[in-house]
Design an enzyme around this catalytic site. Structure first.
Site, PDB file in Angstrom:
ATOM      1  N   HIS A   1     -35.090   8.766  33.961  1.00 13.29           N
ATOM      2  CA  HIS A   1     -35.784   9.855  33.280  1.00 13.29           C
ATOM      3  C   HIS A   1     -34.898  10.446  32.191  1.00 13.29           C
ATOM      4  CE1 HIS A   1     -38.420  13.324  32.706  1.00 13.29           C
ATOM      5  NE2 HIS A   1     -39.319  12.617  33.366  1.00 13.29           N
ATOM      6  N   HIS A   2     -35.535  10.790  31.058  1.00 12.50           N
ATOM      7  CA  HIS A   2     -34.783  11.313  29.925  1.00 12.50           C
ATOM      8  C   HIS A   2     -34.167  12.678  30.210  1.00 12.50           C
ATOM      9  CE1 HIS A   2     -33.343  11.438  25.925  1.00 12.50           C
ATOM     10  NE2 HIS A   2     -34.287  12.188  25.387  1.00 12.50           N
ATOM     11  N   SER A   3     -34.659  13.369  31.225  1.00 12.58           N
ATOM     12  CA  SER A   3     -34.049  14.638  31.613  1.00 12.58           C
ATOM     13  C   SER A   3     -32.667  14.430  32.214  1.00 12.58           C
ATOM     14  CB  SER A   3     -34.943  15.358  32.629  1.00 12.58           C
ATOM     15  OG  SER A   3     -35.166  14.537  33.767  1.00 12.58           O
ATOM     16  N   ASN A  58     -28.737  15.737  28.876  1.00  5.62           N
ATOM     17  CA  ASN A  58     -28.707  15.396  27.466  1.00  5.62           C
ATOM     18  C   ASN A  58     -27.665  16.220  26.729  1.00  5.62           C
ATOM     19  OD1 ASN A  58     -31.487  13.747  26.664  1.00  5.62           O
ATOM     20  ND2 ASN A  58     -31.653  14.923  28.538  1.00  5.62           N
TER      21      ASN A  58
END
Length: 468
Positions: free
Chosen positions: A137-139, A318
């Site tokens: 997941h990009h989180s 991120n």
């Protein structure tokens, strides 16, 4: 259970996610099967299935209430058979069959009842190769963080054996690269203690003023226009076929060039490798849209992620901000196009505040608030887009890497899409090659492979025009 609170920038990717817009990033790597070990892939999967040690972020599960958090799951509560998948390609196992499989795997939203990652070992690739596709997941992972995890997972030593799988390495497990640790550069906000409370307060005031000034200039141009004509601003991009509502199925295509070749072109154009990358993309998109009779009269705008990691650690989450750049799709001449791009990216970089990572997180949160609000409220794809597409360039390993003696030959990024942006182009460098992954919405973009083909032809054209 231990909880780790999410940063606002990270949690927004979770709240913006729908079944049509899974907010996950992936990596596709191809490896050579060692000639002396024909059962390498089956042996690897069997050994990996026995490794039940999980490091962050592979042991994190998302909990929405009472506060968005990651909860650390105990090793014996993680179902490895769910996360590790073993697949085989239908004959002849070409890049086409691999691309079809990756397109399907990357279309599916991950189940939040489990930690948000999958690892797919794929055999049957022609030429005595196998593939590894991972998504998370990009989180939890951005592009740079993902590459740093990859560096820790693979070794520069072709004789190293019994290497741990990615989930046992993570951000806190052993580094298997065989490279010495890099120095950790400081950030602007890391002041020596002798500066005292007054120095820290002064630094905070300066950072706040820099962030506020940058944001006010950016959105002033969004609202009233003006300024440099080459400067791109959010929500000033023309509407294109890339900017409508999207659907679940994905398309995936690849392209690769020699880095030395791109550097020679960049030197002749008095620019950077990233300028060449953007110019090649701009030319390919211009040709693609012209053939479809869908080319806007104004230049397309790219959202270009910029890493702001303060150190080398591949921590969870991120550490990225964004600049906006014109792609010169309104310009036929490839040299004039790259000149426009050079100017636009310079103006975009000049607008970024010169602050530490904490203040940069705040800047990015406010900068992306209108776009992310659209995504979370379901308004994306209506009205004028913030940008037309995302184009990202992530530095990868410079050295050849191995997994249990199996040489990694290529690596391609597989990225996320959302309503209002149906195309993502991301490049990763590796061992002298520049590898590009094109991720597109299947329903919005017919024949996505043509964009990849045209990119190669645009590099030829730029090289020829510059006389390289």
């Amino acid at each position: 259970m231990a909880r780790k609170l999410l940063k606002i920038n990270d949690s927004s990717w979770l709240f913006a996610e729908t079944y049509r817009t899974p907010m996950q990033v992936g990596m596709l790597a191809t490896f050579a099967v060692p000639e002396d070990r024909p059962t390498f892939v089956a042996d690897l999967v069997e050994r990996w299935r026995s490794v039940h040690q999980f490091e962050a972020p592979f042991n994190y599960q998302f909990k929405k209430a009472p506060i968005p958090s990651w909860v650390e799951v105990k090793d014996d509560h993680i179902d490895l058979d769910y996360h590790l998948r073993h697949s085989a390609l239908p004959s002849p196992g070409s890049q086409r069959e691999l691309g079809v499989l990756i397109s399907r795997l990357h279309s599916a939203k991950m189940d939040r009842r489990y930690p948000l990652w999958e690892c797919h070992v794929i055999e049957g690739l022609e030429g005595g190769k196998w593939a590894l596709y991972m998504k998370a997941h990009h989180s939890q992972v951005d592009g740079v963080g993902g590459i740093r995890l990859l560096r820790r997972m693979l070794s520069i030593d072709p004789d190293k054996r019994d290497m741990l799988p990615p989930w046992a390495v993570g951000t806190h497990g052993p580094d298997q690269s065989g490279l010495p640790p890099r120095e950790k550069p400081g950030t602007e906000l890391e002041r020596p203690q002798s500066a005292g409370l007054g120095g820290a307060l002064a630094g905070g005031v300066r950072a706040g003023a820099s962030v506020a000034g940058s944001l006010s200039r950016t959105y002033a141009e969004t609202l009233i226009g003006g300024g440099d004509t080459e400067r791109a601003a959010p929500f000033r991009a023309p509407k294109s076929i890339f900017n409508g509502r999207i659907h679940t199925p994905r398309r995936f295509a690849t392209q690769r060039y020699s880095i030395d070749r791109m550097k020679h072109v960049a030197k002749a154009a008095d620019g950077s490798l990233n300028d060449v990358f953007l110019a090649v993309c701009g030319g390919a998109l211009r040709r693609y849209l012209r053939e479809l009779e869908q080319l806007p009269k104004d230049s397309l705008t790219a959202n270009v992620p910029v890493s702001v990691r303060a150190h080398e650690g591949a921590k969870v989450g991120n550490a990225v901000t964004f600049l906006y750049a014109q792609l010169g799709t309104d310009i036929a001449d490839p040299v004039k196009r790259i000149e426009r791009i050079k100017t636009s990216t310079r103006l975009g970089k000049d607008r970024l505040p010169q602050v530490g990572q904490g203040a940069m997180d705040a800047y990015t949160a406010v900068l992306m608030l209108p776009f992310l609000s659209q995504a979370m409220l379901g308004f994306g794809g209506h009205g004028r887009p913030a940008s037309n597409l995302v184009i990202s360039n992530v530095p990868g390993p410079a050295e050849i890497r191995y997994l249990d003696g199996s040489q990694m030959e290529e690596i391609f990024p597989v990225s996320l899409l959302f309503n209002g942006q149906a195309l993502n182009i991301t490049g990763v460098s590796y061992a002298g090659e520049f590898n590009i992954g094109y991720t597109g919405d299947r329903d919005s973009l017919p024949s996505l492979q043509r964009i990849a083909v045209y990119s190669g032809e645009e590099l030829d054209a730029l090289q020829s025009t510059l006389g390289v």
